[in-house]
Write an enzyme that holds these catalytic residues in place. Sequence first.
Site, PDB file in Angstrom:
ATOM      1  N   ASP A  59       0.851  -1.187   0.000  1.00 57.50           N
ATOM      2  CA  ASP A  59       0.000   0.000   0.000  1.00 57.50           C
ATOM      3  C   ASP A  59       0.888   1.238   0.000  1.00 57.50           C
ATOM      4  O   ASP A  59       1.846   1.303   0.777  1.00 57.50           O
ATOM      5  CB  ASP A  59      -0.878  -0.035   1.264  1.00 57.50           C
ATOM      6  CG  ASP A  59      -2.040   0.925   1.177  1.00 57.50           C
ATOM      7  OD1 ASP A  59      -1.831   2.090   0.784  1.00 57.50           O
ATOM      8  OD2 ASP A  59      -3.162   0.498   1.513  1.00 57.50           O
ATOM      9  N   SER A 125      -6.729  13.674 -15.218  1.00 53.87           N
ATOM     10  CA  SER A 125      -8.004  13.390 -15.863  1.00 53.87           C
ATOM     11  C   SER A 125      -8.591  14.643 -16.483  1.00 53.87           C
ATOM     12  O   SER A 125      -8.369  15.761 -15.992  1.00 53.87           O
ATOM     13  CB  SER A 125      -8.962  12.838 -14.809  1.00 53.87           C
ATOM     14  OG  SER A 125     -10.282  12.855 -15.301  1.00 53.87           O
ATOM     15  N   TYR A 150     -13.139  12.949  -5.820  1.00 55.92           N
ATOM     16  CA  TYR A 150     -12.194  12.230  -6.689  1.00 55.92           C
ATOM     17  C   TYR A 150     -11.502  13.201  -7.631  1.00 55.92           C
ATOM     18  O   TYR A 150     -10.277  13.248  -7.720  1.00 55.92           O
ATOM     19  CB  TYR A 150     -12.918  11.142  -7.500  1.00 55.92           C
ATOM     20  CG  TYR A 150     -12.111  10.700  -8.699  1.00 55.92           C
ATOM     21  CD1 TYR A 150     -10.945   9.959  -8.539  1.00 55.92           C
ATOM     22  CD2 TYR A 150     -12.470  11.088 -10.001  1.00 55.92           C
ATOM     23  CE1 TYR A 150     -10.166   9.583  -9.646  1.00 55.92           C
ATOM     24  CE2 TYR A 150     -11.701  10.722 -11.098  1.00 55.92           C
ATOM     25  CZ  TYR A 150     -10.551   9.975 -10.909  1.00 55.92           C
ATOM     26  OH  TYR A 150      -9.784   9.635 -11.995  1.00 55.92           O
ATOM     27  N   LYS A 154      -7.357  14.950  -8.184  1.00 56.10           N
ATOM     28  CA  LYS A 154      -6.544  15.083  -9.404  1.00 56.10           C
ATOM     29  C   LYS A 154      -6.041  16.517  -9.533  1.00 56.10           C
ATOM     30  O   LYS A 154      -4.861  16.747  -9.814  1.00 56.10           O
ATOM     31  CB  LYS A 154      -7.344  14.682 -10.645  1.00 56.10           C
ATOM     32  CG  LYS A 154      -7.736  13.219 -10.684  1.00 56.10           C
ATOM     33  CD  LYS A 154      -6.519  12.318 -10.756  1.00 56.10           C
ATOM     34  CE  LYS A 154      -6.881  10.851 -10.764  1.00 56.10           C
ATOM     35  NZ  LYS A 154      -5.726   9.981 -10.475  1.00 56.10           N
ATOM     36  N   PHE A 179      -8.751  11.207 -21.251  1.00 52.13           N
ATOM     37  CA  PHE A 179     -10.165  11.377 -21.540  1.00 52.13           C
ATOM     38  C   PHE A 179     -10.858  10.063 -21.138  1.00 52.13           C
ATOM     39  O   PHE A 179     -10.673   9.633 -20.015  1.00 52.13           O
ATOM     40  CB  PHE A 179     -10.353  11.939 -22.959  1.00 52.13           C
ATOM     41  CG  PHE A 179     -10.079  13.432 -22.894  1.00 52.13           C
ATOM     42  CD1 PHE A 179      -8.789  13.904 -22.642  1.00 52.13           C
ATOM     43  CD2 PHE A 179     -11.100  14.349 -22.939  1.00 52.13           C
ATOM     44  CE1 PHE A 179      -8.529  15.269 -22.462  1.00 52.13           C
ATOM     45  CE2 PHE A 179     -10.857  15.717 -22.772  1.00 52.13           C
ATOM     46  CZ  PHE A 179      -9.568  16.169 -22.537  1.00 52.13           C
TER      47      PHE A 179
HETATM   48  P1  NAD Z   1      -7.904   0.854 -11.394  1.00 50.12           P
HETATM   49  O1  NAD Z   1      -8.708   0.957 -10.158  1.00 50.12           O
HETATM   50  O2  NAD Z   1      -8.151  -0.294 -12.305  1.00 50.12           O
HETATM   51  O3  NAD Z   1      -6.339   0.891 -11.040  1.00 50.12           O
HETATM   52  C1  NAD Z   1      -5.847   1.574  -9.909  1.00 50.12           C
HETATM   53  C2  NAD Z   1      -4.973   0.602  -9.150  1.00 50.12           C
HETATM   54  O4  NAD Z   1      -4.432   1.259  -7.989  1.00 50.12           O
HETATM   55  C3  NAD Z   1      -5.737  -0.622  -8.642  1.00 50.12           C
HETATM   56  O5  NAD Z   1      -5.052  -1.789  -9.070  1.00 50.12           O
HETATM   57  C4  NAD Z   1      -5.715  -0.483  -7.121  1.00 50.12           C
HETATM   58  O6  NAD Z   1      -5.652  -1.747  -6.491  1.00 50.12           O
HETATM   59  C5  NAD Z   1      -4.457   0.345  -6.905  1.00 50.12           C
HETATM   60  N1  NAD Z   1      -4.437   1.160  -5.677  1.00 50.12           N
HETATM   61  C6  NAD Z   1      -5.358   2.053  -5.250  1.00 50.12           C
HETATM   62  N2  NAD Z   1      -4.964   2.610  -4.095  1.00 50.12           N
HETATM   63  C7  NAD Z   1      -3.749   2.078  -3.776  1.00 50.12           C
HETATM   64  C8  NAD Z   1      -2.833   2.258  -2.713  1.00 50.12           C
HETATM   65  N3  NAD Z   1      -3.074   3.097  -1.706  1.00 50.12           N
HETATM   66  N4  NAD Z   1      -1.688   1.550  -2.726  1.00 50.12           N
HETATM   67  C9  NAD Z   1      -1.409   0.672  -3.725  1.00 50.12           C
HETATM   68  N5  NAD Z   1      -2.256   0.457  -4.764  1.00 50.12           N
HETATM   69  C10 NAD Z   1      -3.412   1.161  -4.787  1.00 50.12           C
HETATM   70  O7  NAD Z   1      -8.080   2.242 -12.191  1.00 50.12           O
HETATM   71  P2  NAD Z   1      -7.643   2.643 -13.666  1.00 50.12           P
HETATM   72  O8  NAD Z   1      -8.872   2.860 -14.441  1.00 50.12           O
HETATM   73  O9  NAD Z   1      -6.614   1.736 -14.156  1.00 50.12           O
HETATM   74  O10 NAD Z   1      -7.032   4.076 -13.376  1.00 50.12           O
HETATM   75  C11 NAD Z   1      -5.647   4.283 -13.158  1.00 50.12           C
HETATM   76  C12 NAD Z   1      -5.420   5.745 -12.835  1.00 50.12           C
HETATM   77  O11 NAD Z   1      -5.905   6.550 -13.907  1.00 50.12           O
HETATM   78  C13 NAD Z   1      -6.143   6.221 -11.580  1.00 50.12           C
HETATM   79  O12 NAD Z   1      -5.315   7.141 -10.905  1.00 50.12           O
HETATM   80  C14 NAD Z   1      -7.359   6.913 -12.141  1.00 50.12           C
HETATM   81  O13 NAD Z   1      -7.840   7.898 -11.260  1.00 50.12           O
HETATM   82  C15 NAD Z   1      -6.798   7.520 -13.409  1.00 50.12           C
HETATM   83  N6  NAD Z   1      -7.823   7.801 -14.420  1.00 50.12           N
HETATM   84  C16 NAD Z   1      -8.653   6.790 -14.820  1.00 50.12           C
HETATM   85  C17 NAD Z   1      -9.649   7.063 -15.762  1.00 50.12           C
HETATM   86  C18 NAD Z   1     -10.601   5.981 -16.195  1.00 50.12           C
HETATM   87  O14 NAD Z   1     -11.625   6.297 -16.786  1.00 50.12           O
HETATM   88  N7  NAD Z   1     -10.326   4.700 -15.960  1.00 50.12           N
HETATM   89  C19 NAD Z   1      -9.775   8.353 -16.301  1.00 50.12           C
HETATM   90  C20 NAD Z   1      -8.891   9.349 -15.881  1.00 50.12           C
HETATM   91  C21 NAD Z   1      -7.915   9.062 -14.936  1.00 50.12           C
END
Ligand code: NAD
Length: 339
Positions: A59, A125, A150, A154, A179
Amino acid sequence: MATILVTGGAGYIGSHTCVELLEAGYDVVVVDNLCNSSRESLRRVEELTGKKLTFYEADLLDREAMERIFDNERVDAVIHFAGLKAVGESVCKPLEYYHNNITGTLILCDCMRRHGVKSIVFSSSATVYGDPAIIPITEECPKGEITNPYGRTKGMLEQILTDLHTADPDWKVMLLRYFNPIGAHKSGRIGENPRGIPNNLLPYITQVAVGRLVCLGVFGNDYDTPDGTCVRDYIHVVDLANGHVKALAKMAGEQGGVWIYNLGTGVGYSVLDVINAFEEANDLKINYVFKERRAGDVPACYCDPSKAERELGWKARYGIREMCEDAWRWQKTNPKGYE
Ligand code: NAD
Ligand code: UDP
């Protein structure tokens, strides 16, 4: 070749990025606490690439564990995906979201600093633009009013990382504003694996298609858009993953700085466009009904991605049809995700 520490590497975007990194010849170290992902995704990343990565189940909030990882590994740069990302949940659990996303990043950056690692690519984002003042959105578009915790994490983290560079100009900070990532790896072996009922459009559609859910609710059909439903810039997750490889290459040739890039296709599709594209690409029907607008949704959000093309040499290659085909291939061959 350089070693990249990928936080959140077991997640949706992280796992696809690990594939691209390994294929580009990088060594990959993943840190993930698996709070929203599965160890299986990384096993499949190794199977797809025929290469090994190093995984730490840890973590970001656990400073000692993070210190040990930096002691063990010779990290050249960090790609920071780890974070909680459910908009609605963040409204109900603001403390958990601020603590995980902000404190987690502060601890990560402090460990980086103590170990002389000063290059970070951050998952930001399009949400930081709020209801965008300019469409298509360029990076010069002012940040807007963000409507949920959330999204605010960001906006705040972009500022914190920028401040870090101001204090020590050797830092290289890449802020990538994604996006709407959808789709999956062509192989159908890795993809998006939401826990519970999906909040996002594409996983909802694929779960209706596979029979796990009965009917899609389309949130609002009275927006000021061509068909009344919201318009977004959907981008294939593999294109997005490649953007990170390009970002690393650019940073490697720079001294220090803060760079901001929109990663999108530049094309806006409405919710109904996406439903139609999914039906056509996969030759099936999606049940849907119109519902009330969802709080916090903006009518239209799509970008001008030309800065990333000019400066990173990056451009999205896949269109909406491939996004829909690949999302469906993943869902139909893995109806319960990684379970
Ligand atoms: P996801 O939830 O699939 O991946 C995030 C990962 O981070 C997960 O595997 C989770 O287990 C891990 N995690 C969370 N908190 C943690 C901690 N404290 N310590 C260790 N691991 C931790 O999400 P995603 O869709 O792959 O998104 C990845 C990043 O991109 C995120 O930061 C998200 O906010 C950003 N993002 C995603 C989107 C989208 O639409 N998916 C859009 C814009 C930005
Ligand atoms: N949407 C929808 N029904 C759903 C989920 C999403 O109509 O079950 C719409 C939502 O209102 C938005 C678009 O699909 O206009 C994309 O939503 P998503 O949550 O995937 O991404 P966002 O753009 O909110 O980050």
